[in-house]
Write a protein that holds these residues in place. Structure first.
Motif, PDB file in Angstrom:
ATOM      1  N   LEU A 187      -1.168  -9.259  -6.226  1.00 12.75           N
ATOM      2  CA  LEU A 187       0.186  -9.421  -5.743  1.00 12.75           C
ATOM      3  C   LEU A 187       1.072  -8.393  -6.421  1.00 12.75           C
ATOM      4  CD1 LEU A 187       1.944 -11.218  -3.929  1.00 12.75           C
ATOM      5  CD2 LEU A 187       2.379 -12.642  -5.919  1.00 12.75           C
ATOM      6  N   VAL A 188       1.793  -7.589  -5.617  1.00 13.21           N
ATOM      7  CA  VAL A 188       2.678  -6.560  -6.151  1.00 13.21           C
ATOM      8  C   VAL A 188       4.048  -6.754  -5.518  1.00 13.21           C
ATOM      9  CG1 VAL A 188       3.067  -4.078  -6.394  1.00 13.21           C
ATOM     10  CG2 VAL A 188       0.730  -4.951  -6.287  1.00 13.21           C
ATOM     11  N   ASP A 189       5.017  -7.215  -6.292  1.00 13.23           N
ATOM     12  CA  ASP A 189       6.382  -7.423  -5.788  1.00 13.23           C
ATOM     13  C   ASP A 189       6.398  -8.198  -4.468  1.00 13.23           C
ATOM     14  OD1 ASP A 189       7.522  -6.072  -7.942  1.00 13.23           O
ATOM     15  OD2 ASP A 189       7.326  -4.137  -6.939  1.00 13.23           O
ATOM     16  N   HIS A 190       5.779  -9.350  -4.441  1.00 11.40           N
ATOM     17  CA  HIS A 190       5.735 -10.240  -3.278  1.00 11.40           C
ATOM     18  C   HIS A 190       4.987  -9.643  -2.085  1.00 11.40           C
ATOM     19  CE1 HIS A 190       8.408 -12.868  -5.436  1.00 11.40           C
ATOM     20  NE2 HIS A 190       9.233 -11.855  -5.624  1.00 11.40           N
ATOM     21  N   ALA A 191       4.142  -8.668  -2.321  1.00 15.24           N
ATOM     22  CA  ALA A 191       3.299  -8.090  -1.268  1.00 15.24           C
ATOM     23  C   ALA A 191       1.870  -8.050  -1.786  1.00 15.24           C
ATOM     24  CB  ALA A 191       3.769  -6.684  -0.913  1.00 15.24           C
ATOM     25  N   LEU A 192       0.915  -8.097  -0.879  1.00 12.19           N
ATOM     26  CA  LEU A 192      -0.487  -8.012  -1.274  1.00 12.19           C
ATOM     27  C   LEU A 192      -0.880  -6.555  -1.460  1.00 12.19           C
ATOM     28  CD1 LEU A 192      -2.180 -10.642   1.048  1.00 12.19           C
ATOM     29  CD2 LEU A 192      -1.718 -10.844  -1.385  1.00 12.19           C
ATOM     30  N   GLY A 193      -1.736  -6.308  -2.432  1.00  9.04           N
ATOM     31  CA  GLY A 193      -2.274  -4.976  -2.666  1.00  9.04           C
ATOM     32  C   GLY A 193      -3.728  -5.095  -3.058  1.00  9.04           C
ATOM     33  N   VAL A 194      -4.391  -3.969  -3.193  1.00 10.86           N
ATOM     34  CA  VAL A 194      -5.796  -3.953  -3.585  1.00 10.86           C
ATOM     35  C   VAL A 194      -5.973  -2.980  -4.737  1.00 10.86           C
ATOM     36  CG1 VAL A 194      -8.163  -3.427  -2.859  1.00 10.86           C
ATOM     37  CG2 VAL A 194      -6.588  -4.503  -1.255  1.00 10.86           C
ATOM     38  N   THR A 195      -6.565  -3.443  -5.823  1.00  9.11           N
ATOM     39  CA  THR A 195      -6.941  -2.584  -6.933  1.00  9.11           C
ATOM     40  C   THR A 195      -8.382  -2.161  -6.705  1.00  9.11           C
ATOM     41  OG1 THR A 195      -5.511  -3.770  -8.477  1.00  9.11           O
ATOM     42  CG2 THR A 195      -7.279  -2.458  -9.428  1.00  9.11           C
ATOM     43  N   LEU A 196      -8.622  -0.856  -6.614  1.00  6.47           N
ATOM     44  CA  LEU A 196      -9.975  -0.372  -6.369  1.00  6.47           C
ATOM     45  C   LEU A 196     -10.812  -0.534  -7.631  1.00  6.47           C
ATOM     46  CD1 LEU A 196      -9.261   2.866  -4.317  1.00  6.47           C
ATOM     47  CD2 LEU A 196      -9.627   0.539  -3.506  1.00  6.47           C
ATOM     48  N   THR A 197     -11.971  -1.145  -7.478  1.00  4.89           N
ATOM     49  CA  THR A 197     -12.872  -1.357  -8.609  1.00  4.89           C
ATOM     50  C   THR A 197     -14.173  -0.569  -8.473  1.00  4.89           C
ATOM     51  OG1 THR A 197     -13.786  -3.325  -7.531  1.00  4.89           O
ATOM     52  CG2 THR A 197     -11.978  -3.662  -9.091  1.00  4.89           C
ATOM     53  N   GLU A 198     -14.456  -0.122  -7.250  1.00  8.84           N
ATOM     54  CA  GLU A 198     -15.702   0.612  -7.016  1.00  8.84           C
ATOM     55  C   GLU A 198     -15.512   1.586  -5.860  1.00  8.84           C
ATOM     56  OE1 GLU A 198     -20.182  -0.382  -5.278  1.00  8.84           O
ATOM     57  OE2 GLU A 198     -18.781  -2.027  -5.651  1.00  8.84           O
ATOM     58  N   ILE A 199     -15.918   2.823  -6.048  1.00  9.06           N
ATOM     59  CA  ILE A 199     -15.931   3.804  -4.984  1.00  9.06           C
ATOM     60  C   ILE A 199     -17.330   3.781  -4.373  1.00  9.06           C
ATOM     61  CG2 ILE A 199     -15.684   6.238  -4.376  1.00  9.06           C
ATOM     62  CD1 ILE A 199     -13.071   4.967  -5.296  1.00  9.06           C
ATOM     63  N   VAL A 200     -17.427   3.654  -3.063  1.00  8.75           N
ATOM     64  CA  VAL A 200     -18.714   3.546  -2.391  1.00  8.75           C
ATOM     65  C   VAL A 200     -19.098   4.918  -1.890  1.00  8.75           C
ATOM     66  CG1 VAL A 200     -19.957   2.539  -0.442  1.00  8.75           C
ATOM     67  CG2 VAL A 200     -18.265   1.180  -1.701  1.00  8.75           C
TER      68      VAL A 200
END
Length: 119
Positions: A102-115
């Motif tokens: 959650l980033v400032d009341h919006a959804l986000g994605v933290t990248l954990t793996e590059i495919v």
């Protein structure tokens, strides 16, 4: 008219660029950004090209009849569990996995793996 001094000597800039070991550049077979404008020019041409980015939480297979009967508040069960990584697609190609945040009341994605997809 006097020239303003260069804030970072060019030798230091070159050293910083050469020491950049960013995995994102290596993963996609790209050179690190260059302080040399001639080498950097090919990438600047694509900076404004729009791409479609999707973060897929999960998938479900539902018969059309069941889909039509769905109403507000009904639950659609996905093929993923809470805490599992989401898939990140760029132009329908899987490029990464990550965690929803959650980033400032919006959804986000933290990248954990590059495919890496070897062709």
């Amino acid at each position: 008219m006097s020239e303003s001094p260069d804030p970072v000597p060019s030798q230091e800039v070159s050293a910083m660029v050469e020491s950049d070991t960013s995995p994102a550049f290596e993963e996609f077979g790209l050179d690190a950004p260059s302080a040399d404008p001639v080498r950097a020019a090919p990438l600047t041409a694509v900076n404004e090209v729009p791409v479609r980015v999707q973060a897929v939480l999960g998938r479900a297979r539902v018969p059309v009849g069941e889909l039509i009967r769905m109403k507000s508040g009904m639950v659609l069960e996905l093929d993923r569990r809470v805490g599992e990584p989401v898939d990140v697609y760029v132009n329908n190609r899987l490029v990464a996995r990550g965690e929803v945040m959650l980033v400032d009341h919006a959804l986000g994605v933290t990248l954990t793996e590059i495919v890496r997809q070897d062709s």
